[in-house]
Scaffold this active site. Structure first.
Site, short mmCIF file in Angstrom:
data_model
loop_
_atom_site.label_atom_id
_atom_site.label_comp_id
_atom_site.label_asym_id
_atom_site.label_seq_id
_atom_site.Cartn_x
_atom_site.Cartn_y
_atom_site.Cartn_z
N HIS A 97 7.82 -7.82 -4.84
CA HIS A 97 7.13 -6.96 -3.79
C HIS A 97 5.77 -6.83 -3.55
O HIS A 97 4.55 -6.09 -4.52
CB HIS A 97 8.08 -5.68 -3.22
CG HIS A 97 7.81 -5.44 -1.49
ND1 HIS A 97 6.41 -5.45 -1.32
CD2 HIS A 97 8.57 -5.22 -0.50
CE1 HIS A 97 6.92 -4.79 0.05
NE2 HIS A 97 7.83 -5.11 0.75
N GLY A 184 -11.43 9.87 1.63
CA GLY A 184 -11.66 9.63 -0.38
C GLY A 184 -12.41 8.48 0.13
O GLY A 184 -13.03 8.40 0.08
N GLY A 193 -4.77 1.91 -7.43
CA GLY A 193 -5.62 0.93 -6.46
C GLY A 193 -6.07 1.81 -4.95
O GLY A 193 -6.84 2.78 -4.55
#
Length: 308
Positions: A97, A184, A193
């Site tokens: 996925h 961020g 990630g």
């Protein structure tokens, strides 16, 4: 009644389906659900889907804004991000996925008497919490300045790049074109990630299994059924391997009430007709929802948060 209360529903996805990472994620949910000192619960867990072939787990929660639910949801996002940082390293991760992050995706939806703008306020708190752990956040929906769609954001970040081979390995990058994250750091975290965070109306996930290992058939069918491919309006879809020599057409129904033909019966019929016309020997299984419908959410929230 739940329908008259300022409730929110949220989905949170982590890139793990077993081991220490899943245990830590569950611990984070328990901590958030018991954190608020008020008599009435602020957050309740409604559903969990552990999908081992996808190495992915989705949690559905509801919160009561009048009982401090926004803060409880932000705490959950923070604790999940911390749990993923401790137990998931995407550089050694493989799945069938697509994913951009260890804590891959959070979205918040209005429920009951809440508005989409209020869902965006709560999503912002979640995004700030995740960014505080050092993970960049790509915003979409009402949280995004231009109301970007999730699929468009993901496409820019390379989310779908492994679709032809049906596997995703290693950590996410920042995509092939310049991308300005909304919260961020300016670049993807080496091991964690990227996290996508949004505020949108509730999305029903509906997957249709095919009794074949023909990934190309599933991909072509997904393209055909999707709005992007000229199929059903407000449907996004991907063809993915799903273990044991099978594939499925995984769909996001952005208008699940069927007002424009994008409900689950319409998707089921489309996939069956498509496969029958091209591969009549391939059996199409009955599709299944991987998360609750809005109607189910309201009933479950009423029970879980009290006052039903």
């Amino acid at each position: 009644r739940a329908g008259a209360r300022p409730l929110l529903a949220a989905s949170l996805y982590v890139s793990a389906a077993d081991g220490a990472a899943l245990r830590a994620a569950r611990d984070a949910l328990s901590a958030a659900a018991t954190h608020a000192p008020r008599a009435a619960p602020a957050l309740a867990v409604l559903a969990e889907l552990v999908d081992a072939p996808y190495s992915r787990t989705g949690f559905t929660v509801c919160v009561d804004r009048s009982a401090g639910g926004d803060d409880a949801l932000a705490l959950l996002a923070l604790e999940l991000a911390r749990a993923c940082e401790r137990h998931i390293d995407l550089r050694a991760h493989e799945a069938t996925h697509p994913r951009l992050g260890a804590l891959d995706h959070i979205y918040v939806s209005p429920l009951g008497a809440s508005t989409l703008a209020e869902a965006a306020d709560a999503a912002r708190l979640c995004a700030e919490a995740v960014a505080g752990v050092g993970v960049p956040v790509a915003a979409y929906g009402a949280l995004s300045p231009n109301c970007a769609r999730l699929a468009a954001v993901r496409r820019r970040l390379g989310y779908f790049k492994g679709s032809k081979r049906g596997t995703w390995r290693g950590a996410a990058t920042d995509g092939d074109e310049p991308f300005s994250f909304d919260f961020g750091p300016r670049a993807a975290h080496p091991s964690q990630g990227i996290c996508c965070v949004g505020a949108v109306e509730w999305v029903v996930n509906y997957n249709v299994p095919l009794a074949t290992d023909d990934l190309e058939l599933a991909r072509r069918c997904a393209r055909a059924v999707s709005e992007r491919g000229g199929g059903l309006a407000r449907v996004e879809a991907a063809g993915l391997p799903h273990g044991n020599g099978a594939v499925e057409v995984a769909c996001n129904l952005l208008d699940h009430d069927g007002a424009d033909g994008s409900d689950s019966p319409s998707v089921q019929a489309f996939v069956e007709d498509y496969v029958r016309a091209r591969r009549p020997g391939v059996a199409v299984g009955k599709g299944y929802n991987t998360n609750p419908t809005p109607q189910e959410l309201l009933v479950q929230a009423s029970v879980a948060l009290g006052g039903g």
